[in-house]
Design an enzyme around this catalytic site. Structure first.
Site, PDB file in Angstrom:
ATOM      1  N   HIS A  86       0.836  -1.192   0.000  1.00  0.00           N
ATOM      2  CA  HIS A  86       0.000   0.000   0.000  1.00  0.00           C
ATOM      3  C   HIS A  86       0.874   1.245   0.000  1.00  0.00           C
ATOM      4  O   HIS A  86       2.006   1.225   0.467  1.00  0.00           O
ATOM      5  CB  HIS A  86      -0.973   0.014   1.182  1.00  0.00           C
ATOM      6  CG  HIS A  86      -0.353  -0.127   2.533  1.00  0.00           C
ATOM      7  ND1 HIS A  86       0.167  -1.320   3.002  1.00  0.00           N
ATOM      8  CD2 HIS A  86      -0.170   0.769   3.525  1.00  0.00           C
ATOM      9  CE1 HIS A  86       0.632  -1.143   4.224  1.00  0.00           C
ATOM     10  NE2 HIS A  86       0.453   0.124   4.574  1.00  0.00           N
ATOM     11  N   HIS A 130       0.726   5.179   1.203  1.00  0.00           N
ATOM     12  CA  HIS A 130       0.039   6.219   1.971  1.00  0.00           C
ATOM     13  C   HIS A 130       0.115   7.519   1.174  1.00  0.00           C
ATOM     14  O   HIS A 130       1.201   7.916   0.729  1.00  0.00           O
ATOM     15  CB  HIS A 130       0.737   6.457   3.315  1.00  0.00           C
ATOM     16  CG  HIS A 130       0.639   5.321   4.259  1.00  0.00           C
ATOM     17  ND1 HIS A 130      -0.315   5.254   5.245  1.00  0.00           N
ATOM     18  CD2 HIS A 130       1.398   4.195   4.387  1.00  0.00           C
ATOM     19  CE1 HIS A 130      -0.149   4.140   5.935  1.00  0.00           C
ATOM     20  NE2 HIS A 130       0.881   3.483   5.436  1.00  0.00           N
TER      21      HIS A 130
END
Length: 137
Positions: A101, A103
């Protein structure tokens, strides 16, 4: 960790709640439930990959493209003064959810977020020696 136990896979499957803000064929952006600043969101590939080292290059490219799109969006719509993109791979790099992922953290002048790294001049010889190890295929 199995894909079935992955919190982001469960979010993508609709098994856990999330607030999705953008969807593409290979990547999805949703709000972080533990935001560092207002507008903090995550961009994840639809296909499970634990980290940067295992993700399919096309999924990584899709995440990068969507992260850029979302960075522009938080600047334009939220009035962010800047944006941090942070991708952590491995526990030593602060990764806590082992599904790749990115951010997208909007930054605002005077916001309270302080990241732990403070730039300081390095040793030129050490930098050159490490660069030699990283040069070429």
């Amino acid at each position: 960790m199995s894909v079935d136990a992955c919190v982001f896979c469960r979010i993508l499957a609709g098994e856990l709640p999330s607030t999705t803000v953008a969807e593409e064929d290979r990547a999805v952006a949703f709000m972080d439930v533990n935001p560092a600043t207002p507008g903090h969101l995550l961009v994840v590939p639809r296909t499970h990959a634990p980290d940067l080292f295992t993700v399919d290059p096309a999924d990584l490219a899709a995440c990068a493209t969507l992260a850029q799109k979302m960075a522009r969006r938080v600047r334009e719509r939220l009035g962010a003064d800047g944006v941090n993109l942070i991708q952590s791979s491995g526990a030593a790099a602060w990764q806590t959810v082992f599904h790749l992922h990115v951010h997208v953290i909007p930054r605002y002048d005077g916001d309270p977020l302080i990241l732990p790294w403070q730039p300081a001049p390095g040793n030129a010889a050490e930098i050159a020696a490490v660069a030699t190890k990283l040069t070429g295929d």
